[in-house]
Scaffold this motif. Sequence first.
Motif, short mmCIF file in Angstrom:
data_model
loop_
_atom_site.label_atom_id
_atom_site.label_comp_id
_atom_site.label_asym_id
_atom_site.label_seq_id
_atom_site.Cartn_x
_atom_site.Cartn_y
_atom_site.Cartn_z
N ASN A 221 0.81 -1.21 0.00
CA ASN A 221 0.00 0.00 0.00
C ASN A 221 0.85 1.26 0.00
OD1 ASN A 221 -2.39 -1.43 -0.08
ND2 ASN A 221 -2.70 -1.38 2.15
N ALA A 222 2.04 1.19 0.56
CA ALA A 222 2.92 2.36 0.57
C ALA A 222 3.38 2.72 -0.84
CB ALA A 222 4.12 2.11 1.47
N LYS A 223 3.48 1.70 -1.70
CA LYS A 223 3.91 1.92 -3.08
C LYS A 223 2.73 1.91 -4.05
CE LYS A 223 8.53 -0.07 -2.50
NZ LYS A 223 9.50 -1.09 -2.99
N ASN A 224 1.52 1.76 -3.53
CA ASN A 224 0.33 1.70 -4.39
C ASN A 224 0.48 0.66 -5.50
OD1 ASN A 224 -0.79 3.73 -2.88
ND2 ASN A 224 -1.06 5.17 -4.56
N THR A 225 0.96 -0.51 -5.11
CA THR A 225 1.26 -1.54 -6.10
C THR A 225 0.77 -2.90 -5.61
OG1 THR A 225 3.22 -0.32 -6.85
CG2 THR A 225 3.08 -2.65 -7.45
N VAL A 226 0.24 -3.67 -6.54
CA VAL A 226 -0.13 -5.05 -6.26
C VAL A 226 0.68 -5.94 -7.22
CG1 VAL A 226 -2.10 -5.00 -7.84
CG2 VAL A 226 -2.04 -6.66 -5.98
N TYR A 227 1.05 -7.09 -6.73
CA TYR A 227 1.92 -8.00 -7.48
C TYR A 227 1.24 -9.35 -7.68
CZ TYR A 227 5.33 -4.60 -5.79
OH TYR A 227 6.01 -3.45 -5.48
N LEU A 228 1.66 -10.03 -8.73
CA LEU A 228 1.27 -11.42 -8.93
C LEU A 228 2.53 -12.20 -9.30
CD1 LEU A 228 -1.16 -13.39 -8.97
CD2 LEU A 228 -1.18 -13.09 -11.47
N GLN A 229 3.02 -12.96 -8.34
CA GLN A 229 4.17 -13.82 -8.59
C GLN A 229 3.65 -15.13 -9.16
OE1 GLN A 229 7.59 -13.28 -8.18
NE2 GLN A 229 7.77 -15.26 -9.22
N MET A 230 4.13 -15.49 -10.34
CA MET A 230 3.66 -16.68 -11.03
C MET A 230 4.83 -17.64 -11.21
SD MET A 230 1.16 -14.94 -13.88
CE MET A 230 2.52 -14.21 -14.80
N ASN A 231 4.73 -18.80 -10.57
CA ASN A 231 5.77 -19.81 -10.65
C ASN A 231 5.23 -21.06 -11.35
OD1 ASN A 231 7.51 -18.12 -9.16
ND2 ASN A 231 6.78 -18.98 -7.22
N ASN A 232 6.16 -21.88 -11.83
CA ASN A 232 5.78 -23.13 -12.49
C ASN A 232 4.70 -22.89 -13.55
OD1 ASN A 232 5.74 -25.85 -13.08
ND2 ASN A 232 4.32 -26.35 -11.41
N LEU A 233 4.96 -21.94 -14.41
CA LEU A 233 3.98 -21.57 -15.42
C LEU A 233 3.74 -22.69 -16.40
CD1 LEU A 233 5.09 -17.88 -15.84
CD2 LEU A 233 2.74 -18.62 -15.38
N LYS A 234 2.50 -22.75 -16.87
CA LYS A 234 2.08 -23.78 -17.82
C LYS A 234 1.55 -23.10 -19.09
CE LYS A 234 0.55 -26.65 -13.94
NZ LYS A 234 -0.60 -27.40 -13.34
N PRO A 235 1.57 -23.81 -20.20
CA PRO A 235 1.04 -23.21 -21.44
C PRO A 235 -0.40 -22.71 -21.28
CG PRO A 235 2.31 -25.16 -21.96
CD PRO A 235 2.22 -25.11 -20.46
N GLU A 236 -1.18 -23.39 -20.47
CA GLU A 236 -2.57 -22.96 -20.28
C GLU A 236 -2.69 -21.67 -19.47
OE1 GLU A 236 -1.27 -25.97 -19.63
OE2 GLU A 236 -2.14 -26.86 -17.80
N ASP A 237 -1.61 -21.16 -18.94
CA ASP A 237 -1.62 -19.86 -18.27
C ASP A 237 -1.49 -18.71 -19.27
OD1 ASP A 237 0.43 -21.32 -15.72
OD2 ASP A 237 -1.72 -20.89 -15.59
#
Length: 123
Positions: free
Chosen positions: A74-90
């Motif tokens: 909230n201090a940086k006004n930022t939200v993240y999405l860490q995506m690991n073990n990605l698959k083609p269907e992602d």
Amino acid sequence: QVQLVESGGGLVQAGGSLRLSCAASGRTFSSYAMGWFRQAPGKEREFVAGITWSVGSTYYADSVKGRFTISRDNAKNTVYLQMNNLKPEDTAVYYCAATQSARLWRPREYNYWGQGTQVTVSS
């Protein structure tokens, strides 16, 4: 009023990782719950992950549980999405969105949307 700008998408091989960021403008960012959605060609937009504004409770679609992590600063006004073990269907365009609703999984509950960032996972 909240404006959202996503970044961090790209091309990655299956099994790889990416971290998406969503920068928000507006002084009331911390009062919004945030969500990540994705839309593949020919498919409806689907919920990926959400995080509440207060205690930061998180919610995930079954298809990404254990692989994706949503977080916010909230201090940086930022939200993240860490995506690991990605698959083609992602593979999809990923959108971040802001809502003051508790129904984080429903796209129609969101008031503000970013322009999207492309994630492509090769096999």
